[in-house]
Design an enzyme around this catalytic site. Structure first.
Site, mmCIF file in Angstrom:
data_model
loop_
_atom_site.group_PDB
_atom_site.id
_atom_site.type_symbol
_atom_site.label_atom_id
_atom_site.label_comp_id
_atom_site.label_asym_id
_atom_site.label_seq_id
_atom_site.Cartn_x
_atom_site.Cartn_y
_atom_site.Cartn_z
ATOM 1 N N LYS A 1 62.260 -21.832 -14.863
ATOM 2 C CA LYS A 1 63.268 -22.257 -13.884
ATOM 3 C C LYS A 1 64.705 -22.011 -14.355
ATOM 4 O O LYS A 1 65.586 -21.778 -13.536
ATOM 5 C CB LYS A 1 63.090 -23.747 -13.563
ATOM 6 C CG LYS A 1 61.941 -24.017 -12.612
ATOM 7 C CD LYS A 1 61.879 -25.517 -12.356
ATOM 8 C CE LYS A 1 61.089 -25.815 -11.113
ATOM 9 N NZ LYS A 1 61.155 -27.239 -10.774
ATOM 10 N N ASP B 1 64.474 -28.076 -4.793
ATOM 11 C CA ASP B 1 63.826 -29.330 -5.228
ATOM 12 C C ASP B 1 64.567 -30.549 -4.680
ATOM 13 O O ASP B 1 63.962 -31.476 -4.146
ATOM 14 C CB ASP B 1 63.815 -29.427 -6.759
ATOM 15 C CG ASP B 1 62.632 -28.707 -7.384
ATOM 16 O OD1 ASP B 1 61.629 -28.504 -6.689
ATOM 17 O OD2 ASP B 1 62.730 -28.354 -8.575
HETATM 18 P P1 ATR Z 1 61.270 -30.817 -15.188
HETATM 19 O O1 ATR Z 1 61.816 -29.444 -14.938
HETATM 20 O O2 ATR Z 1 59.883 -31.015 -14.650
HETATM 21 O O3 ATR Z 1 62.222 -31.911 -14.801
HETATM 22 P P2 ATR Z 1 62.077 -31.197 -17.946
HETATM 23 O O4 ATR Z 1 63.383 -30.559 -17.679
HETATM 24 O O5 ATR Z 1 61.355 -30.863 -19.218
HETATM 25 O O6 ATR Z 1 61.023 -30.898 -16.790
HETATM 26 O O7 ATR Z 1 62.297 -32.792 -17.856
HETATM 27 C C1 ATR Z 1 61.285 -33.705 -18.160
HETATM 28 C C2 ATR Z 1 61.811 -35.119 -17.929
HETATM 29 O O8 ATR Z 1 60.750 -36.033 -18.211
HETATM 30 C C3 ATR Z 1 62.964 -35.504 -18.859
HETATM 31 O O9 ATR Z 1 63.772 -36.459 -18.199
HETATM 32 C C4 ATR Z 1 62.202 -36.117 -20.034
HETATM 33 O O10 ATR Z 1 62.978 -37.009 -20.820
HETATM 34 P P3 ATR Z 1 63.840 -36.444 -22.084
HETATM 35 O O11 ATR Z 1 65.058 -35.789 -21.490
HETATM 36 O O12 ATR Z 1 64.182 -37.653 -22.878
HETATM 37 O O13 ATR Z 1 62.957 -35.457 -22.785
HETATM 38 C C5 ATR Z 1 61.142 -36.892 -19.289
HETATM 39 N N1 ATR Z 1 59.986 -37.191 -20.125
HETATM 40 C C6 ATR Z 1 59.004 -36.349 -20.493
HETATM 41 N N2 ATR Z 1 58.077 -36.997 -21.239
HETATM 42 C C7 ATR Z 1 58.485 -38.295 -21.321
HETATM 43 C C8 ATR Z 1 57.971 -39.472 -21.955
HETATM 44 N N3 ATR Z 1 56.839 -39.443 -22.646
HETATM 45 N N4 ATR Z 1 58.660 -40.625 -21.824
HETATM 46 C C9 ATR Z 1 59.823 -40.674 -21.123
HETATM 47 N N5 ATR Z 1 60.360 -39.599 -20.494
HETATM 48 C C10 ATR Z 1 59.713 -38.424 -20.605
#
Ligand code: ATR
Length: 263
Positions: A72, A109
């Site tokens: 993306k 989105d």
């Molecule tokens: P997407 O494009 O699907 O939004 P991304 O940019 O990787 O994917 O974002 C994932 C989101 O899920 C982020 O807000 C991430 O938090 P961090 O910025 O702290 O990484 C959150 N996220 C993923 N796994 C998590 C977990 N186990 N607990 C809390 N937040 C999580």
């Protein structure tokens, strides 16, 4: 489904490709409307993205394509132009191929999420909203909620720096919206939105405190698999209104068709 030489072709680029659902949703959409278009998922490794896009430029029966994890953000440098929505989010999820092979990216989105909310009878205007997540999807959703006239938007995230950075960017773009960053937000809120991946795995914790879920009228989740996350099941049991992740994807179909000039 009858695919011929006259059929307009779409792709959905992903890696790994196994989790892709958008191609099926696109094909259902095309079939339900009698549109002579078809979509197929393409497994594209990150290092091959440029080659694949060059190929698509040369394929004049391709209307465009969707991009998902992990492309993306990376796709942007291969495109000829991006829309304001994509620029704000720093991410693209659909690309139009123009007749001359130029590739134009957008991000649907956020507007898809807000359209899905509205379809479920929930307008964000004037509402106090707690959004968890500041990743790619979170950025799109936050800007779209602000653009839709959210009253107070509080953004929380595991990595608090990202939440503060997003809150600042949204506040700059939409000065009339009160924007906060804070993991300790207590409410009350009119709407909770989960934009993190929490809920995809069965043993994931709830993204919000149970008490907050039980005391907020509407809970929205952008997680699409499973269709009913633990968050949504918990909220439904507590008698709260829920908006599932599928609503965001469904709402994007009309928007994609318009952007790709499919009719
Ligand atoms: P997407 O494009 O699907 O939004 P991304 O940019 O990787 O994917 O974002 C994932 C989101 O899920 C982020 O807000 C991430 O938090 P961090 O910025 O702290 O990484 C959150 N996220 C993923 N796994 C998590 C977990 N186990 N607990 C809390 N937040 C999580």
């Amino acid at each position: 489904m009858r695919i011929t030489g006259k059929t307009g072709i779409m792709f959905v680029l992903a890696h790994p490709v196994g989790h892709v659902r958008a191609s099926a949703v696109l094909n259902e959409y095309f079939q339900a409307r009698g549109l002579d278009f078809a979509a197929a998922p393409l497994q594209v490794a990150p290092e091959d993205l440029g080659i694949v896009l060059d190929g698509i430029r040369a394929m004049s029966n391709v209307a465009g394509f969707g991009v998902t994890i992990p492309h993306k953000i990376a796709v942007i440098r291969h495109l000829d132009a991006i829309t304001e929505e994509a620029r704000r989010c720093g991410a693209v999820n659909f690309v139009r191929r123009e007749a001359d092979g130029n590739l134009i990216g957008t991000n649907l989105d956020g507007v898809g999420f807000v359209t899905g909310l509205r379809a479920a009878g929930v307008g964000p205007a004037g509402k106090s909203i707690l959004q968890l997540g500041a990743g790619g999807a979170g950025r799109a959703v936050a800007f779209a909620l602000a653009a839709a006239g959210a009253g107070v938007l509080t953004i929380a995230n595991r990595d608090g720096t990202k939440a503060r950075e997003l809150a600042r960017a949204v506040a700059t773009g939409f000065p009339t919206v009160e924007v906060h960053a804070g993991n300790a937000a207590r409410g009350p809120f009119d709407l909770l939105v989960n934009t993190t991946s929490l809920g995809m795995k069965p043993d994931d914790p709830l993204p919000f405190d149970l008490e907050l879920v039980e005391h907020t009228p509407v809970i929205a989740d952008i997680v699409m698999t499973p269709p009913e996350t633990k968050l949504l099941a918990t909220a439904s049991r507590a008698g709260r209104a829920v908006v599932p992740g599928r609503a965001m994807l469904d709402a994007q179909m009309d928007l994609v068709a318009k952007f790709l000039k499919i009719h």
